[in-house]
Design an enzyme around this catalytic site. Structure first.
Site, PDB file in Angstrom:
ATOM      1  N   HIS A   1      92.984  -7.900  45.034  1.00  0.00           N
ATOM      2  CA  HIS A   1      92.904  -8.694  46.258  1.00  0.00           C
ATOM      3  C   HIS A   1      94.077  -8.421  47.197  1.00  0.00           C
ATOM      4  O   HIS A   1      94.135  -8.985  48.280  1.00  0.00           O
ATOM      5  CB  HIS A   1      92.883 -10.177  45.904  1.00  0.00           C
ATOM      6  CG  HIS A   1      94.115 -10.601  45.154  1.00  0.00           C
ATOM      7  ND1 HIS A   1      94.346 -10.224  43.860  1.00  0.00           N
ATOM      8  CD2 HIS A   1      95.193 -11.312  45.533  1.00  0.00           C
ATOM      9  CE1 HIS A   1      95.518 -10.718  43.472  1.00  0.00           C
ATOM     10  NE2 HIS A   1      96.050 -11.379  44.472  1.00  0.00           N
TER      11      HIS A   1
ATOM     12  N   ASP B   1      86.213  -9.290  46.365  1.00  0.00           N
ATOM     13  CA  ASP B   1      87.564  -8.786  46.672  1.00  0.00           C
ATOM     14  C   ASP B   1      87.641  -7.260  46.644  1.00  0.00           C
ATOM     15  O   ASP B   1      86.626  -6.576  46.527  1.00  0.00           O
ATOM     16  CB  ASP B   1      88.595  -9.404  45.722  1.00  0.00           C
ATOM     17  CG  ASP B   1      88.492  -8.838  44.319  1.00  0.00           C
ATOM     18  OD1 ASP B   1      87.392  -8.410  43.930  1.00  0.00           O
ATOM     19  OD2 ASP B   1      89.523  -8.825  43.603  1.00  0.00           O
TER      20      ASP B   1
ATOM     21  N   ARG C   1      86.225 -10.384  41.932  1.00  0.00           N
ATOM     22  CA  ARG C   1      86.284 -11.790  42.354  1.00  0.00           C
ATOM     23  C   ARG C   1      85.064 -12.168  43.174  1.00  0.00           C
ATOM     24  O   ARG C   1      84.443 -11.302  43.802  1.00  0.00           O
ATOM     25  CB  ARG C   1      87.514 -12.051  43.223  1.00  0.00           C
ATOM     26  CG  ARG C   1      88.806 -11.894  42.479  1.00  0.00           C
ATOM     27  CD  ARG C   1      89.958 -12.359  43.352  1.00  0.00           C
ATOM     28  NE  ARG C   1      91.202 -12.199  42.617  1.00  0.00           N
ATOM     29  CZ  ARG C   1      92.326 -12.837  42.891  1.00  0.00           C
ATOM     30  NH1 ARG C   1      92.382 -13.649  43.926  1.00  0.00           N
ATOM     31  NH2 ARG C   1      93.397 -12.640  42.164  1.00  0.00           N
TER      32      ARG C   1
ATOM     33  N   GLU D   1      88.288 -18.289  36.084  1.00  0.00           N
ATOM     34  CA  GLU D   1      89.613 -18.639  36.579  1.00  0.00           C
ATOM     35  C   GLU D   1      89.468 -19.281  37.951  1.00  0.00           C
ATOM     36  O   GLU D   1      88.546 -18.946  38.711  1.00  0.00           O
ATOM     37  CB  GLU D   1      90.485 -17.396  36.700  1.00  0.00           C
ATOM     38  CG  GLU D   1      90.809 -16.736  35.390  1.00  0.00           C
ATOM     39  CD  GLU D   1      91.891 -15.674  35.572  1.00  0.00           C
ATOM     40  OE1 GLU D   1      93.056 -15.955  35.275  1.00  0.00           O
ATOM     41  OE2 GLU D   1      91.565 -14.566  36.021  1.00  0.00           O
ATOM     42  N   GLU D   2      90.426 -20.147  38.273  1.00  0.00           N
ATOM     43  CA  GLU D   2      90.412 -20.811  39.574  1.00  0.00           C
ATOM     44  C   GLU D   2      90.584 -19.837  40.727  1.00  0.00           C
ATOM     45  O   GLU D   2      90.321 -20.178  41.876  1.00  0.00           O
ATOM     46  CB  GLU D   2      91.495 -21.895  39.630  1.00  0.00           C
ATOM     47  CG  GLU D   2      92.907 -21.466  39.225  1.00  0.00           C
ATOM     48  CD  GLU D   2      93.530 -20.411  40.089  1.00  0.00           C
ATOM     49  OE1 GLU D   2      93.400 -20.536  41.318  1.00  0.00           O
ATOM     50  OE2 GLU D   2      94.140 -19.473  39.538  1.00  0.00           O
TER      51      GLU D   2
ATOM     52  N   LYS E   1      86.248  -9.912  34.921  1.00  0.00           N
ATOM     53  CA  LYS E   1      85.505 -10.820  35.769  1.00  0.00           C
ATOM     54  C   LYS E   1      84.624  -9.973  36.683  1.00  0.00           C
ATOM     55  O   LYS E   1      84.876  -8.794  36.874  1.00  0.00           O
ATOM     56  CB  LYS E   1      86.443 -11.734  36.549  1.00  0.00           C
ATOM     57  CG  LYS E   1      87.530 -11.061  37.372  1.00  0.00           C
ATOM     58  CD  LYS E   1      88.507 -12.134  37.857  1.00  0.00           C
ATOM     59  CE  LYS E   1      89.553 -11.590  38.816  1.00  0.00           C
ATOM     60  NZ  LYS E   1      90.720 -11.004  38.138  1.00  0.00           N
TER      61      LYS E   1
ATOM     62  N   ARG F   1     102.666 -20.504  42.849  1.00  0.00           N
ATOM     63  CA  ARG F   1     101.325 -21.092  42.858  1.00  0.00           C
ATOM     64  C   ARG F   1     101.429 -22.522  42.321  1.00  0.00           C
ATOM     65  O   ARG F   1     101.931 -22.745  41.223  1.00  0.00           O
ATOM     66  CB  ARG F   1     100.361 -20.280  41.991  1.00  0.00           C
ATOM     67  CG  ARG F   1     100.243 -18.822  42.401  1.00  0.00           C
ATOM     68  CD  ARG F   1      98.897 -18.243  42.002  1.00  0.00           C
ATOM     69  NE  ARG F   1      98.857 -16.794  42.084  1.00  0.00           N
ATOM     70  CZ  ARG F   1      98.755 -16.071  43.194  1.00  0.00           C
ATOM     71  NH1 ARG F   1      98.715 -16.690  44.370  1.00  0.00           N
ATOM     72  NH2 ARG F   1      98.710 -14.758  43.165  1.00  0.00           N
TER      73      ARG F   1
HETATM   74  C1  VG1 Z   1      96.143 -13.601  40.088  1.00  0.00           C
HETATM   75  C2  VG1 Z   1      95.274 -14.771  39.697  1.00  0.00           C
HETATM   76  C3  VG1 Z   1      94.735 -14.572  38.296  1.00  0.00           C
HETATM   77  C4  VG1 Z   1      93.984 -13.229  38.227  1.00  0.00           C
HETATM   78  C5  VG1 Z   1      94.892 -12.115  38.690  1.00  0.00           C
HETATM   79  C6  VG1 Z   1      94.174 -10.786  38.762  1.00  0.00           C
HETATM   80  O1  VG1 Z   1      97.249 -13.524  39.222  1.00  0.00           O
HETATM   81  O2  VG1 Z   1      95.984 -15.985  39.782  1.00  0.00           O
HETATM   82  O3  VG1 Z   1      93.913 -15.644  37.959  1.00  0.00           O
HETATM   83  O4  VG1 Z   1      93.550 -12.976  36.918  1.00  0.00           O
HETATM   84  O5  VG1 Z   1      95.398 -12.400  39.992  1.00  0.00           O
HETATM   85  O6  VG1 Z   1      93.064 -10.854  39.602  1.00  0.00           O
HETATM   86  P1  VG1 Z   1      98.711 -14.098  39.630  1.00  0.00           P
HETATM   87  O7  VG1 Z   1      99.598 -13.713  38.499  1.00  0.00           O
HETATM   88  O8  VG1 Z   1      99.063 -13.482  40.925  1.00  0.00           O
HETATM   89  O9  VG1 Z   1      98.524 -15.578  39.764  1.00  0.00           O
HETATM   90  V1  VG1 Z   1      92.660  -9.498  40.531  1.00  0.00           V
HETATM   91  O10 VG1 Z   1      91.091  -9.774  41.193  1.00  0.00           O
HETATM   92  O11 VG1 Z   1      93.999  -9.421  41.494  1.00  0.00           O
HETATM   93  O12 VG1 Z   1      92.646  -8.267  39.390  1.00  0.00           O
HETATM   94 CO    CO Z   2      90.170  -8.178  41.794  1.00  0.00          CO
END
Ligand code: VG1
Ligand code: CO
Length: 539
Positions: free
Chosen positions: A112, A275, A280, A361-362, A374, A494
């Site tokens: 993302h 994403d 996502r 996940e949220e 995911k 966060r």
């Molecule tokens: C974030 C999200 C987490 C997710 C991770 C990877 O991590 O909070 O829930 O698994 O991104 O998602 P963090 O450590 O920044 O909170 V992705 O779609 O960036 O692979």
């Molecule tokens: Co991703």
């Protein structure tokens, strides 16, 4: 085949989901190569192995794939399966790793995070089960990268990745495959495409915002070509190396175009976005936003309506900061609900052991045991299948859900690019205060427990500590704070906020959560430590 002497980089420590850095960091001499060699070292070498390689198509994806192919060949790999053009969505890569019985895969993505020469790049390794490497392996990568003295690479012309077919680098087969076909076929086994097609034929309308990222071709093939959604259902459907300057994070802030359309007059029946790497999803009904935690709960309660889950689900898992909405569904269904640390790698063992079928996940991530990542489009298709069977609006489904289970009001507040030492000091002070919190009263709520989340994997008993501070209140409300492990600049705090209600189910979440938000600021002294009063992104 050449051995190149190199000097170790000391910052190649994978975070929540692989190694993420500014693209220019990856572009400096030896940086990518060192880490790829460290990956091979962490899995006992590449000799005789078969890997999948692909990425989300962001800037430097194409160059990085060529480097990985040459290094795999020089390290003795037998075969590499590559998505056409070097492109694979993360769930599609996970599927190929499993379907082809390979030894794992290298996925290029910063998910993302924005892409481009001045934005972010990333790389991660997924194991033979298709899931992200567990902590034991990512720690071995970091260790190997920190002590690296040389790497192996083949000197060769670029391989043509645009033509489907097979070629060869020094005895290693390079197989270029259609990026979409196998994934789309998998989706057809899980969902009732006929029922969804009939719904579209009957006038159901949808918008899918691919955000100029990898899901465009997948969504166009599945939604428009196979399911008969109207042409133009998929917007921003052409993947671009810089995602067209968009921030490919499917939340109300960054997918604002979709949000505006869904909240406006003549909104389609259903909206969704995905994403950078396609794992996502955000789902939106006409005039109604669905929080990811609620989406997970609705999917768990209704999954049996889709053919792939008709036999029912084995159990559910959610990351700790995700709301307890899905726990209520699990309890009502007599299923076990697991609480894991943030990051998909913690779901792998539960899925492999058959303890859970759905995970979420949220942070707009939902998935099932069909792959070990995911999966954005999968969640959208499950929603479509449910809508096709229930023949109700999204708003009606949500209203029924809340009436039955109550509502876990939920929000996440992100404070971005805080100076790292300030964020660390704040977290340290908060951790030091935890023992004294139970029994205290804040904003009229009594603290019942406070801890730093630690997780013992129920399958392999591995322990992960310091996974986020939890403050629980007697009335069921909850505050969670942790620092992001995917950013590339400073620290991102966060703050996760939750309050359960059985009445007053139509409030604005920010209003419903107001006392919890005030309590969080007081307890963590966010402004005092970071200077911030307002979050940068609210989801
Ligand atoms: C974030 C999200 C987490 C997710 C991770 C990877 O991590 O909070 O829930 O698994 O991104 O998602 P963090 O450590 O920044 O909170 V992705 O779609 O960036 O692979
Ligand atoms: Co991703």
């Amino acid at each position: 085949m050449t051995t190149i002497q190199t000097v170790a980089f000391k910052d190649q420590k994978p975070g929540t989901s692989g190694l993420r850095k500014k693209t220019r960091v990856f572009m400096q001499p030896h940086y990518l190569e060192n880490f790829v060699q460290a990956i091979f070292a962490s899995i006992g070498g590449a000799k005789g192995k078969t890997f999948v390689v692909g990425g989300d198509g962001r800037f430097f994806n194409d160059r990085a794939v060529q480097v990985i192919l040459r290094m795999a060949a020089a390290n003795g790999a037998a075969r590499v399966i590559v998505g056409q053009g070097g492109v694979l969505s993360t769930p599609a890569a996970s599927n190929l790793i499993r379907q082809r019985g390979t030894d794992g895969g290298i996925i290029l993505s910063a998910s993302h995070n924005p892409g481009g020469e001045d934005e972010d790049f990333g790389i991660k390794f997924n194991m033979a089960n298709g899931g992200p490497a567990p902590e034991s392996v990512t720690e071995a990568m970091y260790e190997a990268a920190s002590n690296l003295t040389h790497y192996e690479i083949a000197e060769t012309q670029d391989i043509d990745l645009n033509t489907i077919g097979q070629s060869d680098i020094g005895g290693m087969a390079v197989e270029v495959v259609d990026s979409v076909a196998d994934y789309a076929a998998l989706m057809e086994t899980l969902f009732d495409f006929d029922a969804i097609r009939a719904m579209f034929t009957g006038g159901f309308t949808m918008r899918f915002d691919a955000m100029c990222a990898v899901t465009g071709p997948y969504a166009t093939e599945i939604l428009e070509n196979r399911l008969g959604a109207a042409p133009g259902t998929v917007t921003h459907g052409t993947p671009l190396p810089d995602f067209g300057g968009m921030h490919p994070d499917p939340n109300p802030t960054w997918a604002h175009e979709l949000m505006a359309e869904m909240m406006g007059d003549d909104a389609p029946d259903f909206g969704a976005a995905s994403d950078g790497d396609g794992d996502r999803n955000m789902v939106v009904g006409r005039g109604i936003y669905i929080s990811p935690s609620d989406s997970l709960a609705v999917l768990a309660a209704n999954a049996h309506l889709a053919p792939g889950y008709a036999k029912g689900i084995a159990g559910v898992a959610r990351s700790m900061p995700t709301s307890a909405a899905v726990d209520r569904v699990a309890a009502a269904m007599g299923l076990q609900s697991y609480e894991t640390p943030t990051g998909w790698k913690f779901f792998g063992n539960l899925l492999d052991a058959g303890k859970v079928t759905l995970c979420g996940e949220e942070s707009f991530g939902t998935g099932s045991d069909h792959v070990r990542e995911k999966d954005g489009l999968w969640a959208v298709l499950l929603w479509l299948n449910i809508l096709a069977v229930r023949r109700q609006s999204v708003a009606a489904i949500m209203a029924e859900h809340f009436a039955k289970y109550g509502r876990n009001y939920y929000s996440r507040h992100d404070f971005e690019t805080i100076e790292s030492d300030k964020a660390d000091s704040m977290m340290t002070a908060l951790r030091d205060s935890l023992a004294s919190l139970p029994g205290q009263e804040v904003e009229g709520m009594t603290i019942s427990a406070a801890d730093d989340f630690a997780y013992t994997d129920p399958v392999d008993a591995s322990v992960s500590k310091k996974q986020g501070v939890r403050i629980l209140f007697a009335d069921g409300s909850r505050i969670v704070l942790r620092l992001s492990g995917t950013g590339t600049q400073g620290a991102t705090l966060r703050l996760y906020l939750e309050r359960y209600a059985e009445t007053g189910l139509d409030s604005d979440p920010q209003e419903a959560l107001a006392p919890v938000i005030r309590a969080a600021h007081k307890l963590a002294r966010i402004t005092e430590f970071t200077g911030r009063t307002e979050p940068d992104v609210v989801t």
